[in-house]
Design an enzyme around this catalytic site. Structure first.
Site, PDB file in Angstrom:
ATOM      1  N   SER A 173       0.801  -1.192  -0.113  1.00 55.91           N
ATOM      2  CA  SER A 173       0.069  -0.105   0.003  1.00 55.91           C
ATOM      3  C   SER A 173       0.723   1.230  -0.106  1.00 55.91           C
ATOM      4  O   SER A 173       1.741   1.333   0.780  1.00 55.91           O
ATOM      5  CB  SER A 173      -0.637   0.027   1.313  1.00 55.91           C
ATOM      6  OG  SER A 173      -1.633   1.169   1.354  1.00 55.91           O
ATOM      7  N   GLY A 174       0.654   2.210  -0.899  1.00 58.60           N
ATOM      8  CA  GLY A 174       1.371   3.357  -1.090  1.00 58.60           C
ATOM      9  C   GLY A 174       2.447   3.180  -2.091  1.00 58.60           C
ATOM     10  O   GLY A 174       3.420   4.254  -2.103  1.00 58.60           O
TER      11      GLY A 174
ATOM     12  N   THR B 188      -1.475   2.708  -8.225  1.00 57.53           N
ATOM     13  CA  THR B 188      -2.558   3.495  -8.899  1.00 57.53           C
ATOM     14  C   THR B 188      -2.141   4.477  -9.625  1.00 57.53           C
ATOM     15  O   THR B 188      -2.469   4.727 -10.892  1.00 57.53           O
ATOM     16  CB  THR B 188      -3.474   4.062  -7.722  1.00 57.53           C
ATOM     17  OG1 THR B 188      -4.076   3.007  -6.869  1.00 57.53           O
ATOM     18  CG2 THR B 188      -4.879   4.674  -8.341  1.00 57.53           C
TER      19      THR B 188
ATOM     20  N   ASN C  22      -1.088   5.807   3.097  1.00 54.53           N
ATOM     21  CA  ASN C  22      -1.154   6.193   1.819  1.00 54.53           C
ATOM     22  C   ASN C  22      -2.564   7.249   2.077  1.00 54.53           C
ATOM     23  O   ASN C  22      -3.355   6.974   2.347  1.00 54.53           O
ATOM     24  CB  ASN C  22      -1.379   5.243   0.919  1.00 54.53           C
ATOM     25  CG  ASN C  22      -1.547   5.954  -0.337  1.00 54.53           C
ATOM     26  OD1 ASN C  22      -1.697   6.896  -0.864  1.00 54.53           O
ATOM     27  ND2 ASN C  22      -1.911   5.079  -1.614  1.00 54.53           N
TER      28      ASN C  22
ATOM     29  N   SER D 282      -5.472   5.795  -0.716  1.00 52.13           N
ATOM     30  CA  SER D 282      -5.472   4.384  -0.633  1.00 52.13           C
ATOM     31  C   SER D 282      -6.447   3.768  -1.406  1.00 52.13           C
ATOM     32  O   SER D 282      -7.670   4.101  -1.192  1.00 52.13           O
ATOM     33  CB  SER D 282      -4.962   3.900   0.824  1.00 52.13           C
ATOM     34  OG  SER D 282      -4.902   2.579   0.551  1.00 52.13           O
ATOM     35  N   SER D 283      -6.344   2.769  -2.075  1.00 49.95           N
ATOM     36  CA  SER D 283      -7.296   2.220  -3.042  1.00 49.95           C
ATOM     37  C   SER D 283      -7.905   1.398  -1.873  1.00 49.95           C
ATOM     38  O   SER D 283      -7.030   0.300  -1.412  1.00 49.95           O
ATOM     39  CB  SER D 283      -6.793   1.532  -4.132  1.00 49.95           C
ATOM     40  OG  SER D 283      -6.025   2.290  -4.980  1.00 49.95           O
TER      41      SER D 283
ATOM     42  N   GLY E 187      -2.859  -2.863  -2.100  1.00 56.36           N
ATOM     43  CA  GLY E 187      -1.632  -3.424  -1.955  1.00 56.36           C
ATOM     44  C   GLY E 187      -1.407  -4.173  -0.633  1.00 56.36           C
ATOM     45  O   GLY E 187      -2.480  -4.253   0.295  1.00 56.36           O
TER      46      GLY E 187
ATOM     47  N   GLU F 199      -0.690  -5.346   2.945  1.00 57.84           N
ATOM     48  CA  GLU F 199      -1.056  -4.400   4.228  1.00 57.84           C
ATOM     49  C   GLU F 199      -0.883  -5.254   5.449  1.00 57.84           C
ATOM     50  O   GLU F 199      -1.436  -6.580   5.714  1.00 57.84           O
ATOM     51  CB  GLU F 199      -2.678  -4.087   4.223  1.00 57.84           C
ATOM     52  CG  GLU F 199      -2.843  -2.783   3.850  1.00 57.84           C
ATOM     53  CD  GLU F 199      -4.269  -2.196   3.687  1.00 57.84           C
ATOM     54  OE1 GLU F 199      -4.568  -1.148   3.451  1.00 57.84           O
ATOM     55  OE2 GLU F 199      -5.039  -3.142   4.480  1.00 57.84           O
TER      56      GLU F 199
HETATM   57  N1  LIG Z   1       5.088   8.264 -10.160  1.00 65.09           N
HETATM   58  C1  LIG Z   1       4.771   9.068  -9.144  1.00 65.09           C
HETATM   59  N2  LIG Z   1       5.329  10.255  -9.076  1.00 65.09           N
HETATM   60  C2  LIG Z   1       4.825  10.979  -8.160  1.00 65.09           C
HETATM   61  N3  LIG Z   1       4.199  10.855  -6.944  1.00 65.09           N
HETATM   62  C3  LIG Z   1       3.777   9.349  -7.098  1.00 65.09           C
HETATM   63  C4  LIG Z   1       3.992   8.386  -8.046  1.00 65.09           C
HETATM   64  N4  LIG Z   1       3.592   7.242  -7.669  1.00 65.09           N
HETATM   65  C5  LIG Z   1       3.139   7.144  -6.657  1.00 65.09           C
HETATM   66  N5  LIG Z   1       3.251   8.750  -6.256  1.00 65.09           N
HETATM   67  C6  LIG Z   1       2.835   9.198  -4.733  1.00 65.09           C
HETATM   68  O1  LIG Z   1       2.253   8.126  -3.905  1.00 65.09           O
HETATM   69  C7  LIG Z   1       1.037   8.206  -3.572  1.00 65.09           C
HETATM   70  C8  LIG Z   1       0.614   7.049  -3.360  1.00 65.09           C
HETATM   71  O2  LIG Z   1       0.484   6.242  -4.470  1.00 65.09           O
HETATM   72  P1  LIG Z   1      -0.711   5.334  -4.996  1.00 65.09           P
HETATM   73  O3  LIG Z   1      -1.922   5.716  -4.331  1.00 65.09           O
HETATM   74  O4  LIG Z   1      -0.551   4.816  -6.562  1.00 65.09           O
HETATM   75  O5  LIG Z   1      -0.350   3.833  -4.178  1.00 65.09           O
HETATM   76  P2  LIG Z   1      -0.844   2.433  -4.118  1.00 65.09           P
HETATM   77  O6  LIG Z   1       0.483   1.328  -4.352  1.00 65.09           O
HETATM   78  O7  LIG Z   1      -1.964   2.430  -5.257  1.00 65.09           O
HETATM   79  O8  LIG Z   1      -1.463   2.267  -2.820  1.00 65.09           O
HETATM   80  P3  LIG Z   1      -2.770   1.463  -2.360  1.00 65.09           P
HETATM   81  O9  LIG Z   1      -2.518   0.133  -2.365  1.00 65.09           O
HETATM   82  O10 LIG Z   1      -3.153   2.040  -0.932  1.00 65.09           O
HETATM   83  O11 LIG Z   1      -3.839   1.980  -3.120  1.00 65.09           O
HETATM   84  C9  LIG Z   1       0.241   8.963  -4.581  1.00 65.09           C
HETATM   85  O12 LIG Z   1      -0.772   9.594  -4.096  1.00 65.09           O
HETATM   86  C10 LIG Z   1       1.321   9.955  -4.858  1.00 65.09           C
HETATM   87  O13 LIG Z   1       1.256  10.983  -4.084  1.00 65.09           O
HETATM   88 MG   LIG Z   2      -3.909   2.403  -5.165  1.00 63.31          MG
END
Ligand SMILES: Nc1ncnc2c1ncn2[C@@H]1O[C@H](COP(=O)(O)OP(=O)(O)OP(=O)(O)O)[C@@H](O)[C@H]1O
Ligand SMILES: [Mg+2]
Length: 1043
Positions: A103-104, A108, A153, A156-157, A383, A385
């Site tokens: 997660s994070g 996404t 996050n 977070s999805s 992701g 957790e």
């Molecule tokens: N390529 C990137 N460039 C800039 N910021 C990023 C990038 N990837 C991730 N981030 C930052 O990290 C944060 C978390 O990313 P994201 O929501 O994609 O995580 P995730 O893997 O989908 O987590 P979860 O499993 O909780 O959904 C985003 O809100 C953004 O601020």
């Molecule tokens: Mg996500």
């Protein structure tokens, strides 16, 4: 290949030396610190979350990456998306993009970047653009309803998402299908401190305008809602108000109607309001505890908003109807049970609304039937957790991640190595951790944790979370990846972190301790039938449609499948789906726990690289082959590169492939021949083959073009030649026809001449040869006679002023006719003259003389022509006084008139009577009629007049004259033409001398001792009326202006 010089660390971990865990992490760290967040392991992309916006995205970079192959530029998510899209479009292979990480870690964000890239490169057009827009806009909608701030996050999805984008044969998107996996609905009613509920609640309260809030009966302050507390209402860097606007516009783009948006928001408001429904203790008459609504207002508002009877809702919340085949029993719920029912209702409403939204989006983006499609799936699932207190939700989330890891292991580690073995390629086995055993622990049909949970839920008798845990302890007491207080005790282990109601699973990504509390409940996912029936009775169309089982006609006593079973089923479908496509991996790594940019925690990254199996991945990759393909399809693609296999190849596929590679001199180390497949070691060789193929296709295309152009020109030439022959034959025929016509006409003419000549020769002897002359003479004469006779009858009048004369009928009479006209005119004039009396003759003579003197010289002449010369202008006949002036002079008075005499001293005029006789000119005063001056005409030397219309004239006298001593006269007469004409004639008669009459504007007057220059000028009026004004200019000059 990217040049190694200038690279930060290594861009592909396959090139890492030495290949160890530490060097791998160091390499990632070095690159991360320099802003290089992407690194390859062969075709797998490792992405480290930068937690900041890097300047490596956008149209410029998209344009760059679409034109290059995978290894030509720096590692980038666009390069991976490009490979996936191109293989989909050009090789007709369905693709899936698997994005994993905890997660994070940035899954996404990565999925959005992939979608943006594909949308940018996949063609244009009105329909295509609208499909793209809809696909892209589904993100903000699903994020608003399915994402929340967690400790790890901010966005977070809280659901899993798999999106299949479907393309046509050209690679243009047609639409898609979104599948969602188990929303973490417990968040609707409860979340940890520091976390938030789903974004939509905050977005609605912050972004709705006052009218909307009023209509939904909401207030802006989040503190007023039990479901939104505790927790921060705001998230750094997230603008709920702006996001709400973006959400509304995204929903509109996708195709939600205004009414639908409104209904969705009403359901969201309903959930918020449900949280505020407070329940209080009550007791029934028999003392059994019951419950009731503490403040009816909230429930009243809900009732009004969704068209529901509030008493009915209250009853559904506070009691439960048990139905058996025979009877119906209503039992009151105590406060705890009623609160449970309320929360269950809120969770159900929200999760069903979320499913409805996904279905509604799918309806908009679905593809019509009939078209052949290629599919690209993008998986972005919650992701892995590990929380302080992990419950059923974490259990299923982690199970799903475990399955994805299995896909990765199966395809990149296990399947690949097994394939080498199967194909007989020499191979040294690379060890890796296979998580199949953990997957089995959870999902085994009879002996898996999910199966146990189901069994416990369905079992009659006393069932609780602890009986479930006891069962697990009993079944898995010896399992390597299962632990609990009981198993630890059995092995005499002391672990204070393990609670009595917990069990622990050693997942691929670490050990996670789950609390079994409410596992049974969440798995059952039951909603009391009273509640679903109450919801179904609502007037609100959307809310009603979310609870179809509330319809009494649809009521069934069958239990719905449990949450665990449903989830396991959908994961199984997902896995099948993924295995059927070519996978592209993005392995996301989280560099620190604080969402901080630039912070790289080596320990944290080490844990992730370990459980993601990156090192093993590199090892397999390094020892293995980058590309493999069955001989048949390989030969089909590249056989055009060899002369022996192109155009026809009759041998076996493998031999054909050997021929092709032999001819291209591909080194034997680069390829390995398996039993059914060819293996290519490095991507470089594959790119080389692709380049050669592209070149060859160009050559073949040129050949086809050449042949086609040659054929076209030949056909064209033959057509032109045929046409030319046809045209020239027609032309020649036509020319000959014309020539023949001319020859024929000439022959006929000659014939006619000859015949005529012969005839004339024959006939000449019958006619006199002069006949023609006589004839022509006769004709000419008769014409002349006719002309003259005609003229006689048509003679003009004898009036001399009539100059008319008929025109000659023939040109050759012109001269004669002219002569005749002249003769006739002269005759007419003679006749006219003959009839004139001597007096008329005299008058005419005078007029003739005047014409000779003044015609064309003096402006007043033309006016004088028609006026007869009277001579007497003072009434001389009847005035004896004036007659006396004549004195003894004989003969008649030729002119008698009043003239003006100009005084030469001052230019003033005074009137005088002037008489002209045959010998003299007498000038006298008008007052006394005595002659003042008598000038003998023989002493007049000359006369000067001006050319203007005036009557000024000067009389120049001879010096010897008797009056000469006084000098010349300057006079003004109104009849100057008549006066001077008559004077001229009188002088001529008297002295046989022609009196000089000078027409001039400058002359001088002579006197006894001096002279006076007279200058006559035209005034501004142009001398039109002939009036004079005289002005003296000095003593010797007089200027006369004619007005
Ligand atoms: N390529 C990137 N460039 C800039 N910021 C990023 C990038 N990837 C991730 N981030 C930052 O990290 C944060 C978390 O990313 P994201 O929501 O994609 O995580 P995730 O893997 O989908 O987590 P979860 O499993 O909780 O959904 C985003 O809100 C953004 O601020
Ligand atoms: Mg996500």
């Amino acid at each position: 290949m990217t040049l190694l010089e200038g690279c930060i660390g290594v861009e592909d971990l396959v090139l890492l030396e030495p290949l160890e865990q530490e060097s791998l992490i160091k390499n990632l760290q070095l690159r991360y610190e320099k802003g290089e967040i992407y690194t390859y392991i062969g075709n797998v992309l490792v992405s480290v979350n930068p937690y900041q916006q890097l300047p490596i995205y956008g149209p410029e970079f998209i344009a760059k990456y679409r034109d290059y192959t995978f290894y030509e530029l720096k590692p980038h998510i666009y390069a991976l998306a490009n490979v996936a899209y191109q293989s989909l479009r050009d090789q007709d292979q369905d693709q899936c993009i698997l994005i994993t990480g905890e997660s994070g870690a940035g899954k996404t964000e990565a999925s959005k970047l992939v979608m943006t890239y594909v949308a940018a490169v996949c063609g244009e057009g009105e329909r295509v653009n609208s499909v793209k827009e809809q696909l892209l806009q589904s993100n903000p909608v699903l994020e608003a309803f399915g994402n929340a701030k967690t400790i790890r996050n901010n966005n977070s999805s809280r659901f899993g998402k798999y999106m299949d984008v479907e393309f046509d044969f050209k690679g243009s998107p047609l639409g898609g299908v979104i599948t969602n996996y188990l929303l973490e609905k417990s968040r609707v009613v409860k979340h940890l401190e520091g976390e938030r509920n789903f974004h939509i609640f905050y977005q609605l309260l912050a972004g709705a305008d006052p009218q909307l809030l009023k209509a939904l009966k909401l207030e802006r302050d989040t503190n007023g809602y039990a479901y939104l507390n505790p927790g921060a209402s705001r998230v750094n860097g997230m603008d709920d108000t702006a996001n709400f606007k973006a959400l509304q516009s995204a929903m509109t783009v996708i195709g939600f109607s205004k009414e639908e948006i409104r209904q969705v928001l009403e359901v969201v408001a309903l959930v918020l309001k449900l949280g505020n429904v407070e329940l209080a203790d009550e007791f029934q008459a028999n003392g059994v505890p019951a419950s009731g609504i503490r403040d009816g207002k909230g429930i009243q508002e809900i009732g009004e908003m969704v068209g529901l009877n509030s008493a009915e809702l209250e009853r559904a919340l506070c009691s439960r109807t048990m139905e058996t085949a025979k009877e119906k029993v209503v039992t009151a719920l105590n406060v705890v049970q009623a609160q449970y029912a309320r929360d269950a209702l809120a969770k159900n409403v929200y999760s069903r609304l979320f499913n409805w939204l996904v279905n509604r989006i799918n309806e908009s983006i679905k593809v019509g039937t009939g078209e052949k499609r290629k599919v690209m799936g993008v998986l972005d699932i919650y992701g892995f957790e590990i929380l302080e207190d992990n419950s059923f939700e974490q259990f299923v989330i982690n199970y799903c991640n475990e399955k994805l890891q299995q896909v990765f292991i199966e395809i990149t580690l296990k399947e690949e190595q097994e394939e080498y073995k199967r194909e007989g390629i020499p191979w040294v086995k690379v060890d890796y951790f296979d998580n199949g055993i953990i997957c089995n622990l959870i999902e085994h049909n009879q002996r898996g944790i999910l199966a146990m949970l189901d069994e416990e839920c369905l079992r009659p008798g006393m069932v609780s979370d602890s009986t479930f845990l006891a069962k697990l302890n009993q079944v898995f007491s010896k399992h390597d990846h299962y632990e609990s207080k009981v198993t630890q005790n059995a092995q005499h282990q002391y672990d204070h972190s393990m609670g009595l109601s917990c069990f622990r699973i050693c997942h691929y990504a670490g050990k996670v301790t789950y609390n079994v509390n409410s596992f049974i409940d969440k798995n059952n996912d039951l909603l009391f039938r009273d509640l679903s029936q109450a919801m179904w009775k609502a007037q609100h169309p959307l809310l009603r449609s979310l609870f179809p089982e509330g319809d009494p006609k649809q009521a069934s006593l069958k239990r719905p499948p449990t949450a665990g079973v449903q989830f396991k089923g959908s994961v199984a479908i997902l896995m099948k789906n993924l295995y059927s496509k070519r996978p592209n991996y993005i392995r996301c790594i989280k560099p620190n726990e604080h969402q901080q940019r630039g912070e790289f925690s080596s320990e944290l990254v080490a844990i992730q690289t370990r459980y993601l199996g990156l090192l093993e991945n590199v090892r397999v990759r390094r020892a293995g082959y980058a590309y493999r393909q069955a001989y048949g399809s390989f030969l089909e693609r590249y056989r055009l590169l060899s002369r022996s296999t192109w155009l026809r190849w009759d041998g076996g596929d493998r031999e054909g492939v050997e021929e092709v590679l032999g001819e291209l001199s591909v080194s034997s180390e680069e390829v390995a021949f398996g039993k059914t497949k060819i293996f290519i070691r490095s991507p470089k060789t594959l790119f080389y083959l692709e380049d050669q193929r592209r070149l060859r296709i160009h050559q073949l295309a040129t050949l086809i073009q050449k042949t086609y152009r040659g054929w076209r020109c030949r056909v064209h030439y033959q057509l032109m030649r045929k046409s030319q022959i046809l045209i020239s034959s027609w032309f020649r025929g036509n020319m000959q026809k014309k020539r023949y016509g001319k020859m024929k006409a000439s022959a006929l003419l000659i014939q006619a001449f000859v015949r005529g000549w012969k005839a004339r020769k024959n006939y000449r002897k019958y006619f006199r040869s002069e006949a023609a002359l006589t004839l022509s003479d006769f004709i000419y004469k008769s014409i002349a006679r006719k002309f003259l006779l005609g003229l006689k009858n048509d003679l003009p009048s004898t009036n001399v002023l009539d100059r008319r004369w008929p025109a000659a009928p023939y040109k050759y009479f012109n001269t004669a006719n002219h002569e005749l006209q002249k003769l006739f005119y002269q005759w007419k004039c003679k006749k006219f003259r003959d009839q004139l009396s001597p007096k008329q003759v005299e008058v005419l003579r005078e007029k003739l003389c005047a014409s000779e003197l003044f015609k064309g010289k003096k402006a007043s002449y033309p006016q004088s022509v028609p006026i007869p010369f009277h001579g007497d202008y003072v009434g001389l006949q009847g005035n004896p006084k004036l007659q006396k002036l004549k004195g003894g002079e004989e003969g008649p008075v030729l002119v008698a008139e009043t003239v003006m005499k100009v005084n030469r001293g001052n230019g003033k005029t005074s009137s005088r009577i002037l008489l002209l006789t045959k010998g003299h000119m007498i000038i006298s005063d008008t007052k006394n009629s005595r002659a003042k001056t008598v000038v003998a005409l023989n002493s007049v030397a000359g006369v000067s007049v001006t050319s203007f219309k005036d009557g000024l004239f000067s009389l120049h006298l001879n010096e010897i004259s008797s009056v000469g001593s006084k000098g010349d006269f300057l006079l003004v007469s109104k009849h100057v033409i008549e006066l001077l004409t008559k004077m001229y004639r009188a002088v001529l008669d008297a002295t046989q001398r022609q009196l000089p009459v000078t027409v001039t504007e400058e002359f001088s007057l002579r006197f006894k001792e001096s002279s006076l220059a007279v200058k006559v000028i035209q005034g501004p009026g142009g001398g039109g009326n002939g009036k004079l004004s005289c002005k003296k200019k000095g003593s010797r000059c007089l200027e006369v202006t004619v007005q």
